[in-house]
Design a protein around this motif. Sequence first.
Motif, mmCIF file in Angstrom:
data_model
loop_
_atom_site.group_PDB
_atom_site.id
_atom_site.type_symbol
_atom_site.label_atom_id
_atom_site.label_comp_id
_atom_site.label_asym_id
_atom_site.label_seq_id
_atom_site.Cartn_x
_atom_site.Cartn_y
_atom_site.Cartn_z
ATOM 1 N N GLU A 65 0.824 -1.203 0.000
ATOM 2 C CA GLU A 65 0.000 0.000 0.000
ATOM 3 C C GLU A 65 0.866 1.264 0.000
ATOM 4 O OE1 GLU A 65 -4.250 -0.957 2.049
ATOM 5 O OE2 GLU A 65 -2.637 -0.434 3.432
ATOM 6 N N THR A 66 0.218 2.389 -0.341
ATOM 7 C CA THR A 66 0.893 3.687 -0.336
ATOM 8 C C THR A 66 0.101 4.669 0.523
ATOM 9 O OG1 THR A 66 -0.273 4.470 -2.294
ATOM 10 C CG2 THR A 66 1.830 3.346 -2.655
ATOM 11 N N GLY A 67 0.781 5.698 0.970
ATOM 12 C CA GLY A 67 0.158 6.752 1.752
ATOM 13 C C GLY A 67 0.924 8.046 1.553
ATOM 14 N N THR A 68 0.604 9.036 2.367
ATOM 15 C CA THR A 68 1.233 10.345 2.245
ATOM 16 C C THR A 68 1.521 10.914 3.626
ATOM 17 O OG1 THR A 68 -0.018 10.759 0.228
ATOM 18 C CG2 THR A 68 0.995 12.653 1.256
ATOM 19 N N PHE A 69 2.723 11.458 3.791
ATOM 20 C CA PHE A 69 3.095 12.230 4.974
ATOM 21 C C PHE A 69 2.906 13.684 4.558
ATOM 22 C CE2 PHE A 69 5.526 14.383 8.075
ATOM 23 C CZ PHE A 69 5.768 13.519 9.129
ATOM 24 N N GLU A 70 2.007 14.397 5.235
ATOM 25 C CA GLU A 70 1.633 15.728 4.743
ATOM 26 C C GLU A 70 1.590 16.756 5.869
ATOM 27 O OE1 GLU A 70 -1.865 17.659 1.918
ATOM 28 O OE2 GLU A 70 -2.049 15.599 2.630
ATOM 29 N N VAL A 71 2.123 17.942 5.572
ATOM 30 C CA VAL A 71 2.014 19.100 6.459
ATOM 31 C C VAL A 71 1.674 20.311 5.595
ATOM 32 C CG1 VAL A 71 3.678 18.242 8.166
ATOM 33 C CG2 VAL A 71 4.460 19.751 6.334
ATOM 34 N N HIS A 86 13.467 17.576 5.547
ATOM 35 C CA HIS A 86 14.110 16.260 5.638
ATOM 36 C C HIS A 86 13.242 15.362 6.496
ATOM 37 C CE1 HIS A 86 17.545 18.957 4.780
ATOM 38 N NE2 HIS A 86 17.930 17.940 4.040
ATOM 39 N N LEU A 87 12.830 14.230 5.938
ATOM 40 C CA LEU A 87 12.064 13.267 6.703
ATOM 41 C C LEU A 87 13.038 12.425 7.518
ATOM 42 C CD1 LEU A 87 8.861 11.656 5.881
ATOM 43 C CD2 LEU A 87 10.642 10.146 6.689
ATOM 44 N N ILE A 88 12.779 12.308 8.798
ATOM 45 C CA ILE A 88 13.647 11.554 9.707
ATOM 46 C C ILE A 88 12.846 10.388 10.268
ATOM 47 C CG2 ILE A 88 14.991 11.659 11.840
ATOM 48 C CD1 ILE A 88 15.296 14.693 11.302
ATOM 49 N N PRO A 98 10.369 7.028 -0.133
ATOM 50 C CA PRO A 98 11.225 7.198 -1.308
ATOM 51 C C PRO A 98 11.732 8.628 -1.506
ATOM 52 C CG PRO A 98 8.938 6.834 -1.957
ATOM 53 C CD PRO A 98 9.014 6.638 -0.477
ATOM 54 N N THR A 99 11.033 9.614 -0.961
ATOM 55 C CA THR A 99 11.495 11.006 -1.036
ATOM 56 C C THR A 99 11.723 11.477 0.398
ATOM 57 O OG1 THR A 99 10.153 11.363 -3.010
ATOM 58 C CG2 THR A 99 10.949 13.329 -1.865
ATOM 59 N N ALA A 100 12.958 11.430 0.838
ATOM 60 C CA ALA A 100 13.258 11.776 2.226
ATOM 61 C C ALA A 100 13.647 13.239 2.394
ATOM 62 C CB ALA A 100 14.362 10.877 2.772
ATOM 63 N N GLU A 101 13.965 13.914 1.298
ATOM 64 C CA GLU A 101 14.276 15.341 1.400
ATOM 65 C C GLU A 101 13.801 16.060 0.149
ATOM 66 O OE1 GLU A 101 18.679 16.425 0.398
ATOM 67 O OE2 GLU A 101 18.665 14.736 1.776
ATOM 68 N N ILE A 102 13.379 17.304 0.387
ATOM 69 C CA ILE A 102 12.847 18.106 -0.705
ATOM 70 C C ILE A 102 13.008 19.585 -0.335
ATOM 71 C CG2 ILE A 102 10.504 18.051 0.237
ATOM 72 C CD1 ILE A 102 9.451 17.943 -2.644
ATOM 73 N N THR A 103 13.207 20.412 -1.333
ATOM 74 C CA THR A 103 13.245 21.858 -1.138
ATOM 75 C C THR A 103 12.012 22.446 -1.805
ATOM 76 O OG1 THR A 103 15.653 21.870 -1.075
ATOM 77 C CG2 THR A 103 14.575 23.966 -1.529
ATOM 78 N N VAL A 104 11.271 23.264 -1.054
ATOM 79 C CA VAL A 104 10.034 23.862 -1.567
ATOM 80 C C VAL A 104 10.074 25.362 -1.306
ATOM 81 C CG1 VAL A 104 8.722 21.743 -1.184
ATOM 82 C CG2 VAL A 104 8.728 23.514 0.580
ATOM 83 N N THR A 105 9.217 26.082 -1.986
ATOM 84 C CA THR A 105 9.100 27.521 -1.790
ATOM 85 C C THR A 105 7.681 27.849 -1.348
ATOM 86 O OG1 THR A 105 10.790 27.945 -3.454
ATOM 87 C CG2 THR A 105 9.348 29.784 -2.870
ATOM 88 N N VAL A 106 7.574 28.450 -0.169
ATOM 89 C CA VAL A 106 6.288 28.914 0.339
ATOM 90 C C VAL A 106 6.067 30.303 -0.241
ATOM 91 C CG1 VAL A 106 4.925 29.434 2.406
ATOM 92 C CG2 VAL A 106 6.635 27.592 2.472
ATOM 93 N N TYR A 112 1.766 26.404 1.584
ATOM 94 C CA TYR A 112 2.253 25.353 0.693
ATOM 95 C C TYR A 112 1.939 24.008 1.330
ATOM 96 C CZ TYR A 112 5.260 22.670 -2.384
ATOM 97 O OH TYR A 112 5.728 21.775 -3.304
ATOM 98 N N GLY A 113 1.258 23.136 0.586
ATOM 99 C CA GLY A 113 0.968 21.783 1.068
ATOM 100 C C GLY A 113 2.112 20.860 0.709
ATOM 101 N N LEU A 114 2.875 20.452 1.702
ATOM 102 C CA LEU A 114 4.041 19.586 1.493
ATOM 103 C C LEU A 114 3.608 18.141 1.671
ATOM 104 C CD1 LEU A 114 7.079 19.126 1.152
ATOM 105 C CD2 LEU A 114 7.335 19.558 3.583
ATOM 106 N N ARG A 115 3.767 17.343 0.612
ATOM 107 C CA ARG A 115 3.349 15.939 0.623
ATOM 108 C C ARG A 115 4.537 15.062 0.251
ATOM 109 N NH1 ARG A 115 -2.364 15.074 -0.617
ATOM 110 N NH2 ARG A 115 -1.626 13.198 -1.636
#
Length: 153
Positions: A65-71, A86-88, A98-106, A112-115
């Motif tokens: 199964e899949t899911g989403t970690f979201e803030v 950075h997901l710890i 599979p995506t433990a780090e990402i750079t986003v712009t608010v 910004y919905g970070l998923r």
Amino acid sequence: GGHLTRPVRITPPPGVRPGVYWARARIRTGGQLVDDVTRLLVGVTGPERLLVTPLTGPLRLLPGETGTFEVELASDAATPVTVQAHLISPWHTWELFPTAEITVTVPAAGRYGLRLPVRVPVGQRPGRWWALLRLAHAGQLHYTEPVEVEVLP
């Protein structure tokens, strides 16, 4: 191997609204982008606020199964804010994220919905762990509360 120091004066234009603005300098060197910022406080006394609202409760998934970690990230800065996330989690859960780090712009004064995806490999052993986000922007760090991650039998 050297460096350069250069004084810079930044004057806000007449009529600019109060807020926290960013002056950004970027160069590319050795194939890497180097980025530096400084805050410009116009009519305010403190730095911007980055509010973090967790949108994910406990994640309970079966193998496959899949899911989403979201803030949700919200900033009151008058200009966009770049955030490194950075997901710890414990080392034996890393393949779940599979995506433990990402750079986003608010966006300026925006949200910004970070998923981040969560994928449980087929054959994953059951267990219960935790995961959280470390968010960094312009020298500030924020850690979210941990979220329970459970792989069901």
